[in-house]
Design a protein around this motif. Structure first.
Motif, PDB file in Angstrom:
ATOM      1  N   SER A   1      -2.405   3.397  -3.557  1.00 12.69           N
ATOM      2  CA  SER A   1      -2.650   2.216  -4.379  1.00 12.69           C
ATOM      3  C   SER A   1      -2.330   0.947  -3.613  1.00 12.69           C
ATOM      4  CB  SER A   1      -1.786   2.265  -5.646  1.00 12.69           C
ATOM      5  OG  SER A   1      -1.936   1.079  -6.399  1.00 12.69           O
TER       6      SER A   1
ATOM      7  N   ILE B   1      -2.824  -3.286  -9.653  1.00  9.12           N
ATOM      8  CA  ILE B   1      -2.870  -2.071  -8.815  1.00  9.12           C
ATOM      9  C   ILE B   1      -4.323  -1.631  -8.711  1.00  9.12           C
ATOM     10  CG2 ILE B   1      -0.528  -1.311  -9.346  1.00  9.12           C
ATOM     11  CD1 ILE B   1      -1.807   0.764 -11.264  1.00  9.12           C
ATOM     12  N   ASN B   2      -4.641  -1.073  -7.569  1.00 10.73           N
ATOM     13  CA  ASN B   2      -5.999  -0.646  -7.257  1.00 10.73           C
ATOM     14  C   ASN B   2      -5.874   0.684  -6.505  1.00 10.73           C
ATOM     15  OD1 ASN B   2      -8.397  -0.197  -5.747  1.00 10.73           O
ATOM     16  ND2 ASN B   2      -8.923  -2.378  -5.824  1.00 10.73           N
ATOM     17  N   ILE B   3      -6.167   1.811  -7.186  1.00 11.39           N
ATOM     18  CA  ILE B   3      -5.933   3.148  -6.617  1.00 11.39           C
ATOM     19  C   ILE B   3      -7.256   3.750  -6.181  1.00 11.39           C
ATOM     20  CG2 ILE B   3      -4.928   5.431  -7.011  1.00 11.39           C
ATOM     21  CD1 ILE B   3      -3.336   4.218  -9.328  1.00 11.39           C
TER      22      ILE B   3
ATOM     23  N   ILE C   1       4.696   3.161 -11.391  1.00 13.75           N
ATOM     24  CA  ILE C   1       4.348   1.902 -10.740  1.00 13.75           C
ATOM     25  C   ILE C   1       5.502   0.902 -10.841  1.00 13.75           C
ATOM     26  CG2 ILE C   1       2.763  -0.049 -10.718  1.00 13.75           C
ATOM     27  CD1 ILE C   1       1.566   2.606  -9.718  1.00 13.75           C
TER      28      ILE C   1
ATOM     29  N   CYS D   1      -6.788  12.399  -8.711  1.00 18.07           N
ATOM     30  CA  CYS D   1      -7.966  11.567  -8.419  1.00 18.07           C
ATOM     31  C   CYS D   1      -9.251  12.273  -8.832  1.00 18.07           C
ATOM     32  CB  CYS D   1      -8.007  11.224  -6.928  1.00 18.07           C
ATOM     33  SG  CYS D   1      -6.609  10.231  -6.363  1.00 18.07           S
TER      34      CYS D   1
ATOM     35  N   TRP E   1       0.870  -1.182   0.000  1.00 16.77           N
ATOM     36  CA  TRP E   1       0.000   0.000   0.000  1.00 16.77           C
ATOM     37  C   TRP E   1       0.900   1.224   0.000  1.00 16.77           C
ATOM     38  CZ3 TRP E   1      -3.915   1.099   4.541  1.00 16.77           C
ATOM     39  CH2 TRP E   1      -4.990   1.862   4.057  1.00 16.77           C
TER      40      TRP E   1
END
Length: 756
Positions: free
Chosen positions: A726, A693-695, A649, A595, A586
Motif C-alpha cells: 500500500s 491508502i492505495n493498495i 492501517i 488481493c 510504501w
C-alpha cells in the motif's frame, strides 16, 4: 466433708497424671504398626478407576489385596440400583484365612470410584482414636431403604447413615460381620451391613460405629459442597469444611464420580502449584523406540458451512506424521464445500494410505457419520488409533498427533479454544441435568495457568481414541446416538458411564439381573502444549463469492493469517517500509490471497461505474475526478473494510505520521479498475482525505503494463507497484497526484480516503 472429698480426688488426680506422663509409663494409645494394615478391595476388571485407585495406594505404600480380578461380575448395576453382594461374598472368603489375626486391621474399600489422600500411619492413628473395633464410612443420605431412617441412632453432629464403601476394623470383628452373609451376589451389600449395624445388640457386641465427621472416610454423595481442595507442599488434600477434617479415603459414590475425577486431577500428587503436573510423564509412549509409527485413521467431519476450510484441510497435510500411516475418512455434509473437498482430494489422494469421502448425497446424520468413521477403525485390526477432528478446529501445532499418542491414554484430546474467549472443546464439570457446568479450575486450564493432563467429563471437536479401546471397552456401535443428546455428548456419556447391559453369553432368565459394572472410560484433555484454536461457524454466510473475506470480526486470527501480508509485522519490528517520495510511504499489508479474492469479489459483482461524472453513490451525485470503480459498500463489505483500516492501517499511520491519531474512518472505500479500453489513467487531483491508502491488487508485468502514480509537487513517480503493498500519503493539500496510464492488461487498486 466436701472439702475432704475434693482433697482426696485432687491427690489421686496428681498421682494418676504423674504415672501417665512419667518416662516409664506406656502411652495412652499405643500406635498400630503400618505393617498391620491390609487393604482388601474388590475389582473384577482393571478399569481406569481401578488403576487410579492403585496409583494412589502405591503412592502411600499401602498393602493392597485385590479380590475377584478376572471373575465375571454378577453383583448388579451398583451405579444405578441395588446390588454389590458379590463384594461381600469375596470379602467373606478372604477373611476366613485372616480371622485369627487379632492385631491385623482390615480396611475394606471400593476401588473403581475411590482414591487415597493420606497414608497408613494417619489412617491407623485416626482409627485408634475412634476407640471402636469396627468403623464404617458415613454419609448424609440413606440408601437403599429409607424406611430404616428412624432405626438409626441419633447423632448430635455429623453424618448419620452407613455407607458400605469404606469399612475399617480388626480382622476377627470384620470376619464375624461378613460371616453372616448368606445372600445372592446381586443382593445389596449396603443393606446387609446396615441391618447388622442397626441391631443394637450386634452394634454393641461388635463395638461398631460410624465415621460421623469424616475423619477417615469422605463420601461425596450429598456432600460435594462441603469439600474443598487443600493445596500444600508436596501433595494435595481434601478438606471437609463442615467438620474441619482431612479425610483419607475419598469415595465418589452415587452421582459424584465426575467430581471425584476432578479431585483426582490433584489428589494426592497429580498436580500442585509448586511442581505442576507430577504424573504427566508417567507411562509415556516413546515413539522413537517403536519400529514403525502406529496406524491412525483420521475422521474428518464437515457438518456445517465452515470458514477457512481449505486452510483446515491443508493443515492435515502438514501434520508431522508419516502420511502412509494415515488413513483419511471425510464426511462432508455441505454441498457448498464439495469444491474444497475435490481440490483437497486431487492434492492428497496419493499422499495418504487411503482416502474415503462420504458426501451430502448420502444424507447421513451427524451421529450416523461419526459412527461410520469410528467403525472403520473398530473393524480394522491394524487401526491403532482413531483421530476424530471437526472442520472448526485449526491445529497450528504440527506435532499434535505425536504428542497425543505419546501421552498413552485411552481417550485424549488437545485443548483448543476460541480466540479471546473462554469457549473451548471441553467442560470441566456437568450440571445435575448432564449439561455444562464450570469447574473451579476451568478458566485456569483454558488460559494455561494450570498445565497438565486433565480427567474431564466432556470433550468435543477433536480427540484421539486407541483402536484397542474401540474393540474392547467401546466395542458396541451407536455410541454417538443416545436419547436427545448431540453426538459428542452421547459419546462422552456412553464412555463415562458405559451403561450396563444384560450379559449376552448367559442364556438363563437370571441374566437379566447379571449386569456388568460401569467401566467408566476416562477422557482426558491436555494443555501441555499450544495446539491450536476453534473457529466460529455460527454466523458464516455463504452468499458471497469469497465468504472468508467477511470473517474479520468472527475469526480475526484466521482472517489475519489468510489475508494479511506475511511481512506486515516487520513494519514495526524491523522498520520494513519504504519512502519513495516525500511523505509517501510504501509497506506490505495484504496477502496475495486477499488481493485475488477482493478482485474476484468485485468482478463477480460486475457493476463497474464506468468512470462517469454522474455518480448517485456519493453525496451530491457528481464526481469531479471519476474512476471506473465499485464501492465496498456495494458488495456489503464496508464495515469489514473499515475494521481492516482500524486494525492494520491505523498502527502504520501512527508510526509514519508521529503524533497523528487517526479515527480510522472513511466515506470512500472502493476498488478501481484501469484498462486501456475503459479508463487507462487518472488526471491530477487532490483526494478528499487527511491521508489516502492505495493498495495494489495485482502484479505489474504479468497482469498489466504501465500504471503507477506521480506526485507533482515533488516530481516523483512510483511506477512499480507491488501486489499487496500500500501507498500511504497525505490527501488534501500537499500531494497533488495522478494515475499513470495502464498500457496493457487490467490493473486493480483498492483505495480509501481516510479521515475526510
Amino acid at each position: 466433708m466436701e472439702y475432704l472429698r475434693f482433697c482426696v480426688f485432687f491427690s489421686f488426680g496428681i498421682k494418676f497424671a504423674a504415672s501417665v506422663f512419667s518416662a516409664d509409663a506406656p502411652p495412652a494409645f499405643e500406635s498400630i504398626p503400618k505393617e498391620k494394615l491390609l487393604i482388601l478391595t474388590v475389582a473384577t476388571e482393571e478399569t481406569d478407576g481401578f488403576l487410579r485407585f492403585m496409583r494412589s495406594a502405591n503412592y502411600f505404600n499401602y498393602t493392597v489385596k485385590v479380590l475377584g480380578m478376572g471373575e465375571k461380575w454378577k453383583g448388579g448395576d451398583v451405579g444405578h440400583s441395588i446390588g454389590g453382594g458379590q463384594k461381600v461374598r469375596l470379602l467373606k472368603k478372604a477373611m476366613e484365612a485372616l480371622a485369627d489375626q487379632e492385631d491385623l486391621v482390615i480396611l475394606s474399600v471400593d476401588s473403581y470410584d475411590l482414591i487415597f489422600a493420606g497414608g497408613p500411619e494417619e489412617i491407623l492413628k485416626k482409627f485408634k482414636q475412634a476407640n471402636h473395633k469396627v468403623l464404617f464410612a458415613a454419609e448424609g443420605l440413606i440408601w437403599p431403604d429409607k424406611r430404616l431412617t428412624d432405626k438409626y441412632p441419633s447423632v448430635r453432629s455429623g453424618k448419620r447413615f452407613l455407607n458400605s464403601g469404606g469399612i475399617i476394623g480388626y480382622a476377627p470383628y470384620i470376619n464375624r460381620i461378613v460371616s453372616e452373609w448368606n445372600l445372592h451376589d446381586n443382593d445389596d451389600d449396603q443393606l446387609f451391613y446396615t441391618k447388622i449395624y442397626l441391631d443394637p445388640l450386634k452394634r454393641e457386641t461388635l463395638n461398631m460405629t460410624l465415621d460421623h465427621k469424616c475423619q477417615i472416610f469422605q463420601n461425596l454423595n450429598g456432600a460435594v459442597d462441603e469439600v474443598l481442595l487443600k493445596f500444600g507442599t508436596g501433595r494435595v488434600r481434601v478438606r471437609n469444611t463442615m467438620y474441619d477434617s482431612l479425610p483419607i479415603v475419598v469415595h465418589g459414590n452415587g452421582k459424584t464420580k465426575m467430581y471425584l475425577n476432578y479431585l483426582g486431577n490433584y489428589v494426592p500428587n497429580a498436580w500442585n502449584y509448586e511442581n505442576g503436573c507430577s504424573g504427566c510423564d508417567d507411562d509415556l509412549l516413546d515413539l522413537t523406540q517403536l519400529e514403525e509409527y502406529p496406524n491412525v485413521l483420521v475422521g474428518v467431519f464437515i457438518e456445517q458451512p465452515t470458514p477457512f476450510l481449505p486452510e483446515f484441510l491443508h493443515r492435515l497435510l502438514t501434520l508431522d506424521y508419516p502420511k502412509d500411516k494415515l488413513q483419511v475418512f471425510v464426511h462432508n455434509n455441505e454441498v457448498y464445500h464439495e469444491k474444497h473437498i475435490q481440490t483437497f482430494w486431487e492434492e492428497s489422494k496419493n499422499v495418504f494410505g487411503s482416502f474415503k469421502v462420504v458426501g451430502p448425497e448420502e444424507n447421513l446424520s451427524q451421529g450416523e457419520a461419526r459412527n461410520m468413521g469410528m467403525d472403520l477403525c473398530r473393524k480394522d485390526a491394524t487401526c491403532d488409533y482413531y483421530f476424530s477432528i471437526d472442520s472448526d478446529v485449526m491445529l497450528t501445532n504440527r506435532q499434535t498427533l505425536k504428542l497425543l499418542i505419546e501421552q498413552n491414554r485411552k481417550i485424549i484430546g488437545p485443548l483448543v479454544t476460541r480466540h479471546g474467549k473462554l469457549w473451548s472443546n471441553f467442560w470441566g464439570a456437568l450440571s445435575l441435568d448432564g449439561y455444562y457446568a464450570r469447574s473451579e479450575d476451568y478458566v485456569d486450564i483454558v488460559q494455561r495457568k494450570r498445565v497438565g493432563v486433565w480427567n474431564i467429563p466432556y470433550m468435543a471437536h477433536v480427540y484421539l481414541i486407541k483402536g484397542a479401546v474401540l474393540r474392547k471397552e467401546l466395542k458396541e456401535r451407536n455410541y454417538f446416538v443416545l436419547e436427545k443428546l448431540d453426538p459428542d455428548m452421547a459419546l462422552c456419556r456412553n464412555a463415562r458411564e458405559m451403561t450396563s447391559h444384560r450379559e449376552k453369553d448367559s442364556p438363563s432368565p437370571e441374566s437379566f439381573h447379571m449386569l456388568r459394572p460401569s467401566k467408566g472410560v476416562f477422557m482426558f484433555i491436555t494443555n501441555r502444549h499450544d495446539f491450536g484454536r476453534l473457529i466460529s461457524t455460527a454466523s458464516y454466510n455463504t452468499s458471497h463469492y469469497n465468504n472468508d473475506l467477511w470473517q474479520i470480526f468472527e475469526n480475526p486470527v484466521d482472517w489475519k493469517e489468510k489475508y494479511i501480508h506475511q511481512n506486515y509485522t516487520q513494519i514495526f519490528t524491523h522498520n520494513y517500509l519504504e519512502q519513495p517520495c516525500p511523505d509517501v510511504y510504501w509497506f506490505p499489508v495484504l496477502s496475495e490471497k486477499a488481493c485475488d479474492e477482493i478482485v474476484e469479489e468485485m468482478e463477480h459483482y460486475g457493476s463497474w461505474s464506468g468512470g462517469k461524472h454522474e455518480d448517485k453513490r456519493i453525496s451530491g451525485g457528481y464526481e469531479t475526478v471519476p474512476t471506473d470503480d465499485i464501492h465496498m459498500k456495494q458488495i456489503g463489505f464496508d464495515k469489514e473494510w473499515l475494521h481492516f483500516i482500524r486494525e492494520f492501517i491505523s498502527p502504520v499511520t501512527l508510526k509514519v505520521f508521529s503524533g497523528y491519531y487517526t479515527k480510522g474512518y472513511a466515506l470512500m472505500n472502493f476498488v478501481v479498475k484501469y484498462t486501456p479500453e475503459r479508463q487507462a489513467y487518472l488526471r491530477p487531483h487532490h483526494d478528499s482525505s487527511t491521508f489516502t491508502i492505495n493498495i495494489a491488487l495485482n502484479n505489474k508485468g504479468s497482469d498489466f503494463q504501465g500504471g503507477g502514480c506521480r506526485f507533482h509537487r515533488y516530481n516523483c513517480s512510483i511506477e512499480s507497484p507491488r501486489k499487496g503493498w500500500s501507498f500511504m500519503h497525505p490527501g488534501r493539500l500537499t500531494h497533488l497526484h495522478e494515475g499513470l496510464p495502464t498500457t496493457n492488461g487490467t490493473r486493480y487498486i483498492a483505495v480509501s480516503f481516510i479521515d475526510p
